[in-house]
Design an enzyme around this catalytic site. Structure first.
Site, mmCIF file in Angstrom:
data_model
loop_
_atom_site.group_PDB
_atom_site.id
_atom_site.type_symbol
_atom_site.label_atom_id
_atom_site.label_comp_id
_atom_site.label_asym_id
_atom_site.label_seq_id
_atom_site.Cartn_x
_atom_site.Cartn_y
_atom_site.Cartn_z
ATOM 1 N N PHE A 98 0.816 -1.221 0.000
ATOM 2 C CA PHE A 98 0.000 0.000 0.000
ATOM 3 C C PHE A 98 0.848 1.270 0.000
ATOM 4 O O PHE A 98 0.400 2.318 0.460
ATOM 5 C CB PHE A 98 -0.977 0.006 1.188
ATOM 6 C CG PHE A 98 -1.841 -1.217 1.258
ATOM 7 C CD1 PHE A 98 -2.734 -1.503 0.250
ATOM 8 C CD2 PHE A 98 -1.740 -2.102 2.318
ATOM 9 C CE1 PHE A 98 -3.534 -2.640 0.290
ATOM 10 C CE2 PHE A 98 -2.521 -3.253 2.367
ATOM 11 C CZ PHE A 98 -3.422 -3.514 1.357
ATOM 12 N N THR B 194 -0.620 -7.261 -6.957
ATOM 13 C CA THR B 194 -1.549 -6.566 -7.837
ATOM 14 C C THR B 194 -1.729 -7.251 -9.185
ATOM 15 O O THR B 194 -2.618 -6.885 -9.935
ATOM 16 C CB THR B 194 -1.030 -5.142 -8.078
ATOM 17 O OG1 THR B 194 0.367 -5.235 -8.389
ATOM 18 C CG2 THR B 194 -1.195 -4.284 -6.850
ATOM 19 N N ILE C 101 -8.094 -1.663 -20.157
ATOM 20 C CA ILE C 101 -7.890 -2.596 -19.052
ATOM 21 C C ILE C 101 -7.293 -3.869 -19.645
ATOM 22 O O ILE C 101 -7.918 -4.552 -20.452
ATOM 23 C CB ILE C 101 -9.225 -2.884 -18.335
ATOM 24 C CG1 ILE C 101 -9.831 -1.575 -17.795
ATOM 25 C CG2 ILE C 101 -9.019 -3.889 -17.209
ATOM 26 C CD1 ILE C 101 -8.943 -0.775 -16.864
ATOM 27 N N LYS D 37 -9.818 -9.243 -14.568
ATOM 28 C CA LYS D 37 -10.049 -9.817 -13.235
ATOM 29 C C LYS D 37 -9.184 -9.145 -12.153
ATOM 30 O O LYS D 37 -9.724 -8.643 -11.164
ATOM 31 C CB LYS D 37 -9.834 -11.337 -13.268
ATOM 32 C CG LYS D 37 -10.315 -12.035 -12.005
ATOM 33 C CD LYS D 37 -10.190 -13.529 -12.119
ATOM 34 C CE LYS D 37 -11.431 -14.128 -12.743
ATOM 35 N NZ LYS D 37 -11.404 -15.604 -12.702
ATOM 36 N N VAL E 205 -4.360 0.603 -13.033
ATOM 37 C CA VAL E 205 -5.400 0.782 -12.021
ATOM 38 C C VAL E 205 -4.885 0.391 -10.647
ATOM 39 O O VAL E 205 -3.958 -0.398 -10.531
ATOM 40 C CB VAL E 205 -6.654 -0.083 -12.301
ATOM 41 C CG1 VAL E 205 -7.532 0.561 -13.326
ATOM 42 C CG2 VAL E 205 -6.283 -1.491 -12.688
ATOM 43 N N GLU F 41 -4.831 2.734 -7.262
ATOM 44 C CA GLU F 41 -5.129 3.814 -6.328
ATOM 45 C C GLU F 41 -6.416 4.570 -6.651
ATOM 46 O O GLU F 41 -7.122 5.034 -5.753
ATOM 47 C CB GLU F 41 -3.924 4.762 -6.282
ATOM 48 C CG GLU F 41 -2.807 4.132 -5.493
ATOM 49 C CD GLU F 41 -1.407 4.473 -5.992
ATOM 50 O OE1 GLU F 41 -0.664 5.069 -5.228
ATOM 51 O OE2 GLU F 41 -1.074 4.131 -7.131
#
Ligand code: MOS
Length: 746
Positions: free
Chosen positions: A237, A465, A629, A633, A703, A705
């Protein structure tokens, strides 16, 4: 065998995580899982005051305890250096002072010594026996922030003061976000070894290349003598982006003792020694015409930082380009407190910044008595008015409209407490989201191998991620090799230099370098295919060949007429055809022609039971415009995770410091509340699909945050809609909702 009969997957497919089986079967080796022969355990001794000086350090009893090999402190750790100021994305560290540099204590928990012993238990016992005497002073951990130095002007245009003064409708409110502590389940850890010349450092790092550079400087060795490895990360994070002092302690102890050393930071130390999102206090002034056109926007933010280092949260990140207004000023200032150094936390800057700005927009809509979506549409800019550049791709209006449709916004009755369902009061809120889209420079190597497999390698990281998966997918798409025959190797500075796993930029940054590497590897195959008189395409020109679905063929003929690449390699007795790819970054480009950002809209529903003061976030609809994208998933999964974290930001998370002694008092997972499964709302994620070719050839901005941005403002607005209470200091507490004096329109 990879053949033309195996069709490559399509983008926008949903390839499950290629590292999933390793993780669920326990075969993935995380940093603290490394156990090296002869390894010792280090446990730091943490200051029990937050301000003052060490007057005496008595290690005599601890030294005589079983298993103790050494106790390091200022007198014996050896020479350690500060890392030179960072340039670009190298040399970055938030706490620049090496541990034990002086005897001054500036925050609670600061490392004052470290015990190294044969076992972890022996090290803990001896660390407790180190006797430290302090000259303690009263620390300053006050919550209220007042700027110490002249604030920095982040962005300015027109005359915002004058325009605000004469605006018919005004909002002037201050919004506060608390200290939040990153709580990845994987604790920070270092396993360091030294071979007499070089270090091998297993680290919990979101940026191994930067980590190597910083450690080399602080340890005083050339960077080629440091190898940093971080294969799997139990998330970070942002808290694991830059090195922290425990890494330096483990490495220097390993060198001093000539034995591997493991140091695992404990959960309570994670609240003290490895960063947090700083407290922010943001005054937002909006001036508007009576029908809702913004005439002035002022955003003045402060954040606390540590005594020695200047961490600016950057709350005005999204302020200058979000809305159209001729007059604007955004400033930021720092306030020093006796706390550990703050650091990046998921969506640094824009996440707290948009909580304030979007909350103010919602309050302005209430004051104007117009729909908050309409207010946003009325102030939609045609370009980035801060940079005076066109947006590469901005579909914010569509995010709002699609979200409104999905959420059912047209059913909203704006009257407070008016909407009911199943005996509960409903509250609905909306807010905008945005996040900076950039690319970092990267290298990558792709090997096409004679057994029909491929290997792609890069010194970037997968922090949970999906980087392993996305690279597997890209190589598969471009070569036709199925993903189960593609090996992705990451998280090691021995590999070609790669980007940080930060800013949600890793995917966008690595794709161009990997694409370049694939093309070069394919060219190598073409050369092999045409070289010599007995090659598959003898007499043809390499330039006339194409690579489709794993087959090499003449451009003018169909792939079926071609030869599988592995046959060409085998025929030439080649193990591999390799390509080294490289791509540039976009940061600091003086010839920048576009403003590049992702956008989104957040819709939140809360349920409120006044009889029991029970508040829940029941439903979130989020619409994200992040370019193309690549893998649906994991992308959806990123946004869902960010939404869950956003519920925590709005309702739960806050690190509290004891005002007397400066310790973070809720430094454990029982007292520091995060969103649990039971608190997670129903989440509906939609991606708009507008490829942004300014960012890279695939059009992917990345993608992560963005999913957290704006959500807290949507939730607090929903809370107001349900309860009539406008909370401007996060997290929303039940006490806030019970105080009649703070209620409006009730
Ligand atoms: Mo993110 S805070 O850039 O890891």
């Amino acid at each position: 065998m990879a053949t033309a009969s195996t069709l490559p997957p399509k983008t926008n497919g949903s390839l499950p995580r290629v590292d999933g089986p390793l993780k669920v079967s326990g075969a993935a080796i995380y940093t603290s899982d490394h156990n090296l022969p002869g390894m010792l355990y280090a446990v730091p001794v943490c200051a029990t005051i937050a301000k003052g000086t060490i007057t005496a350090l008595d290690t005599s009893r601890a030294e005589s305890m079983p298993g103790v090999k050494a106790i390091y402190h200022r007198g014996n750790i050896g020479k350690l250096f500060r890392s030179a100021p960072a340039t670009g994305f190298s040399g970055i560290i938030d706490e620049r002072r090496p541990s034990f540099e002086d005897d001054t204590i500036r925050y609670y928990g600061q490392y004052v010594a470290a015990v190294v012993a044969l076992t972890y238990e022996q090290a803990i016992a001896a660390a407790k026996a180190v006797k430290v005497t302090y000259n303690a002073e009263k620390p300053d951990v006050r919550k209220h922030l007042e700027v110490d130095e002249k604030p920095h002007v982040d962005s300015t245009r027109g005359n915002p003061d004058e325009a605000f003064a004469s605006a018919p409708v005004k909002i002037d409110e201050t919004y506060v976000t608390p200290v939040e502590t990153h709580n990845p389940i994987e604790l920070h850890a270092s396993v360091a070894s030294w071979d007499g010349q070089s270090f091998t450092l297993y680290e919990t790092s979101q940026a191994v290349v930067n980590h190597r550079g910083v450690m080399a400087q602080m340890l005083g060795v050339p960077p080629e003598n440091v190898r940093v490895i971080s294969r799997f990360l139990g998330s970070g994070f942002g808290g694991k982006l830059w090195p922290w002092p425990h890494s330096l302690i483990a490495a220097s102890a390993a060198r001093n003792l000539n034995r591997p050393v493991k140091l695992v930071v404990t959960r309570d130390m994670m609240f003290q020694n490895v960063g947090h999102r700083p407290r922010t206090q943001q005054r937002v002034r909006l001036g508007a015409t009576a029908d809702g056109k913004l005439v002035s926007l002022m955003h003045d933010s402060l954040n606390h930082t540590s005594i020695l280092d200047d961490y600016s949260e950057g709350c005005s990140e999204a302020t200058a380009y979000s809305y159209s207004t001729p007059n604007l000023r955004a400033t930021s200032g720092l306030v020093r407190r006796n706390v550990g150094n703050p650091t990046s936390m998921r969506g640094p800057g824009a996440v707290p910044g948009l909580y304030a700005l979007e909350s103010a927009m919602n309050e302005l809509a209430l004051k104007l008595d117009i729909d908050p979506i309409k207010l946003r549409l009325m102030n939609e800019p045609q370009k980035d008015e801060g940079l005076n550049l066109p947006f590469s791709s901005r579909h914010y209006v569509e995010c709002l409209n699609v979200g409104a449709e999905k959420f059912g916004w047209s059913q909203r009755n704006p009257k407070i407490g008016s909407m009911k369902k199943d005996g509960l009061t409903l509250g609905w809120g909306v807010a905008g989201a945005s996040w900076i889209a950039e690319r970092m420079e990267s290298e990558a190597t792709v090997d096409l191998l004679s057994d029909g497999t491929a290997r792609v390698s890069c010194a970037t990281q997968d922090i949970g991620t999906g980087t392993y998966t996305v690279l597997s997918l890209i190589v598969s798409e471009k070569t036709g090799i199925p993903t189960d025959r593609i090996e992705v190797v990451l998280g090691d500075t021995a590999l070609p230099s790669g980007p940080i796993s930060g800013g949600s930029w890793a995917t966008a940054s690595v794709i161009p370098a990997v694409s370049d590497a694939i093309e070069k590897a394919q060219k190598t195959v073409f050369k092999a295919a045409t070289m010599g008189h007995d090659s598959a395409f003898a007499g043809q020109k390499a330039d006339d060949l194409a690579f489709t679905n794993g087959r090499v063929h003449l451009k003018e003929r169909s792939p079926e007429t071609g030869v599988p690449f592995e046959q060409i390699l085998r025929k030439g007795n080649l193990r591999a055809a390799s390509g080294q790819g490289k791509s540039e970054g976009t940061f600091g480009d003086p010839n920048r022609k576009f403003s590049t950002h992702s956008f989104g809209a957040q819709f939140a529903e809360v349920t409120w039971q006044p009889e029991t003061a029970r508040l829940r976030v029941s439903r979130v609809v989020t619409v994200i415009d992040a370019g193309r994208i690549v893998n649906l998933k994991p992308a959806r999964n990123q946004i869902e995770g960010a939404v869950v974290m956003g519920v925590g930001m709005a309702l739960f998370e806050e690190t509290n410091y004891d005002p007397r002694f400066g310790a973070p008092i809720n430094r454990n997972l029982a007292d520091y509340m995060v969103t649990t499964n039971a608190d997670a709302p129903e989440i509906d994620v939609t991606f708009l699909d507008y490829p942004d070719k300014v960012i890279n050839s695939l059009g992917a901005r990345g993608v992560g945050e963005i999913g957290l941005a704006g959500l807290a403002a949507a939730i607090t607005s929903a809370v107001h809609h349900a309860t009539g209470v406008q909370v401007r200091e996060l997290p929303v507490r039940i006490e806030d909702l019970l105080q009649p004096s703070r209620r409006v329109n009730s």
